[in-house]
Design an enzyme around this catalytic site. Structure first.
Site, PDB file in Angstrom:
ATOM      1  N   GLU A   1      -3.193  35.585  52.479  1.00  0.00           N
ATOM      2  CA  GLU A   1      -1.859  36.051  52.834  1.00  0.00           C
ATOM      3  C   GLU A   1      -1.441  35.412  54.157  1.00  0.00           C
ATOM      4  O   GLU A   1      -2.207  35.400  55.117  1.00  0.00           O
ATOM      5  CB  GLU A   1      -1.884  37.569  52.963  1.00  0.00           C
ATOM      6  CG  GLU A   1      -0.587  38.202  53.411  1.00  0.00           C
ATOM      7  CD  GLU A   1      -0.714  39.708  53.535  1.00  0.00           C
ATOM      8  OE1 GLU A   1      -0.793  40.384  52.497  1.00  0.00           O
ATOM      9  OE2 GLU A   1      -0.776  40.209  54.679  1.00  0.00           O
TER      10      GLU A   1
ATOM     11  N   ARG B   1      -0.452  65.201  22.566  1.00  0.00           N
ATOM     12  CA  ARG B   1      -0.063  64.984  23.955  1.00  0.00           C
ATOM     13  C   ARG B   1      -0.846  63.862  24.616  1.00  0.00           C
ATOM     14  O   ARG B   1      -0.278  63.029  25.340  1.00  0.00           O
ATOM     15  CB  ARG B   1      -0.213  66.287  24.751  1.00  0.00           C
ATOM     16  CG  ARG B   1       0.161  66.208  26.215  1.00  0.00           C
ATOM     17  CD  ARG B   1       1.432  65.438  26.505  1.00  0.00           C
ATOM     18  NE  ARG B   1       2.578  65.872  25.702  1.00  0.00           N
ATOM     19  CZ  ARG B   1       3.662  65.148  25.536  1.00  0.00           C
ATOM     20  NH1 ARG B   1       3.762  63.939  26.069  1.00  0.00           N
ATOM     21  NH2 ARG B   1       4.665  65.602  24.805  1.00  0.00           N
TER      22      ARG B   1
ATOM     23  N   LYS C   1      -6.217  39.353  53.120  1.00  0.00           N
ATOM     24  CA  LYS C   1      -4.938  39.904  53.557  1.00  0.00           C
ATOM     25  C   LYS C   1      -4.895  39.999  55.085  1.00  0.00           C
ATOM     26  O   LYS C   1      -5.830  39.583  55.770  1.00  0.00           O
ATOM     27  CB  LYS C   1      -4.703  41.256  52.885  1.00  0.00           C
ATOM     28  CG  LYS C   1      -4.726  41.165  51.352  1.00  0.00           C
ATOM     29  CD  LYS C   1      -4.109  42.358  50.681  1.00  0.00           C
ATOM     30  CE  LYS C   1      -2.592  42.249  50.750  1.00  0.00           C
ATOM     31  NZ  LYS C   1      -1.923  43.342  49.992  1.00  0.00           N
TER      32      LYS C   1
ATOM     33  N   ASP D   1       3.974  36.550  52.542  1.00  0.00           N
ATOM     34  CA  ASP D   1       4.187  37.993  52.653  1.00  0.00           C
ATOM     35  C   ASP D   1       5.406  38.317  53.490  1.00  0.00           C
ATOM     36  O   ASP D   1       5.479  37.962  54.665  1.00  0.00           O
ATOM     37  CB  ASP D   1       2.941  38.654  53.260  1.00  0.00           C
ATOM     38  CG  ASP D   1       3.033  40.166  53.220  1.00  0.00           C
ATOM     39  OD1 ASP D   1       3.370  40.713  52.155  1.00  0.00           O
ATOM     40  OD2 ASP D   1       2.777  40.802  54.254  1.00  0.00           O
TER      41      ASP D   1
ATOM     42  N   LYS E   1      -2.057  48.406  42.953  1.00  0.00           N
ATOM     43  CA  LYS E   1      -1.397  49.702  43.134  1.00  0.00           C
ATOM     44  C   LYS E   1      -1.286  50.387  41.767  1.00  0.00           C
ATOM     45  O   LYS E   1      -0.209  50.485  41.171  1.00  0.00           O
ATOM     46  CB  LYS E   1      -0.030  49.515  43.783  1.00  0.00           C
ATOM     47  CG  LYS E   1      -0.127  48.936  45.190  1.00  0.00           C
ATOM     48  CD  LYS E   1       1.247  48.637  45.770  1.00  0.00           C
ATOM     49  CE  LYS E   1       1.115  47.992  47.157  1.00  0.00           C
ATOM     50  NZ  LYS E   1       2.432  47.631  47.730  1.00  0.00           N
TER      51      LYS E   1
END
Length: 288
Positions: free
Chosen positions: A197, A97, A164, A219, A132
């Site tokens: 950004e 597994r 950002k 963005d 992410k």
């Protein structure tokens, strides 16, 4: 990842799954029983995680013998055999597994990445991953993106500066954020690439005017606005004799990625590569 970096993760995986013992196998499988099992692919995709799976097997039982037929990056279809493993049946049942989970995860990401990249392969643009990712599995997930034909963005917060919207807002604007980043790198003697950004043409022009960024992120621009932004950047490059990379980001999907690539950007970042993929189905079955 190196073997030394991978081993603590493997140890954690087995601790999570087996702890003091696999009671199901121990209660019915003789200790000296020998067997052979093979990884059977059950869906079309891109194979990834084979090298990690081999490390999982070797870590748990170095006496297990691996006969490999397919490799990371191979295109696979239903019925293909990735590899066979021979040895203690107790060991085979206990590694099953954990090994499959990693291979299915990495193959799913590689397959998803391949789908995105194949749509823009003729444009010179590459799909990028993001941060992410699953905590603890980032290196493996980003390796799967690479195996699938995409490119890795920064690994974490330590290997690149990406200013950002929140950084820009708290720093006091585009120019303040960029000059602060440049000053920080000089003071700390850090050779870090700087990306910023931008949310509109005014921010883009201000970023270019500083001459600082190595890459600008567009963005949530529309494809049409992206084409205009690319023209602005390329004109700046002609006037200043320096290349600046362009990345599109923000809600880009499998249906829209080609529109952005055709707009002339160098990269398109897609968080879905590592958070919305479908695991590639496979099994580890006995060879009789």
């Amino acid at each position: 990842m190196t073997t030394e970096e991978l081993r603590p993760l493997i140890q954690l995986w087995f601790s999570e799954d087996i702890r003091e013992g696999d009671h199901t196998s121990l209660c019915c499988i003789p200790k000296d029983l020998q067997g052979c099992q093979q990884v059977i692919i059950k869906a079309e995709g891109i194979l990834a995680g084979v090298e990690v799976a081999k490390e999982v097997i070797r870590y748990f039982d170095p006496t297990l013998q691996i006969e490999q037929f397919l490799h990371d990056g191979d295109a696979v279809k239903k019925g293909d055999i990735a590899f066979r493993v021979r040895g203690s049946e107790l060991s085979l049942l206990q590694v099953e597994r954990t090994m499959l989970n990693i291979m299915q995860l990495m193959s799913g990401i590689a397959t998803s990445t391949h789908r995105y990249q194949s749509l823009i392969a003729d444009t010179g643009c590459y799909v990028l991953d993001t941060r992410k990712t699953t905590p603890g599995l980032r290196y493996l997930e980003k390796e799967a993106v690479r195996i699938g034909g995409g490119k890795n963005h920064r690994i974490g917060l330590f290997d690149m500066i990406l200013l950002k919207d929140n950084h820009v807002d708290f720093a006091g604007g585009i120019t303040a954020a960029l000059t602060g980043a440049q000053r920080y790198c000089k003071e700390k003697k850090k050779d870090l690439r700087i990306e910023i950004e931008t949310r509109n043409f005014d921010e883009l022009r201000e970023a270019l005017a500083t001459g600082i960024p190595d890459r600008v992120m567009l963005d949530n621009y529309t494809p049409q606005a992206t084409r205009q932004a690319v023209e602005i950047v390329r004109q700046w490059e002609k006037e200043n004799g320096r290349k600046i990379e362009i990345e599109s980001s923000g809600g880009i999907t499998i249906d829209t990625i080609r529109d952005y690539a055709l707009a002339g950007v160098d990269f398109v970042s897609v968080g879905a590569l590592t958070h919305s993929f479908k695991a590639l189905d496979m099994s580890f079955k006995a060879v009789k």
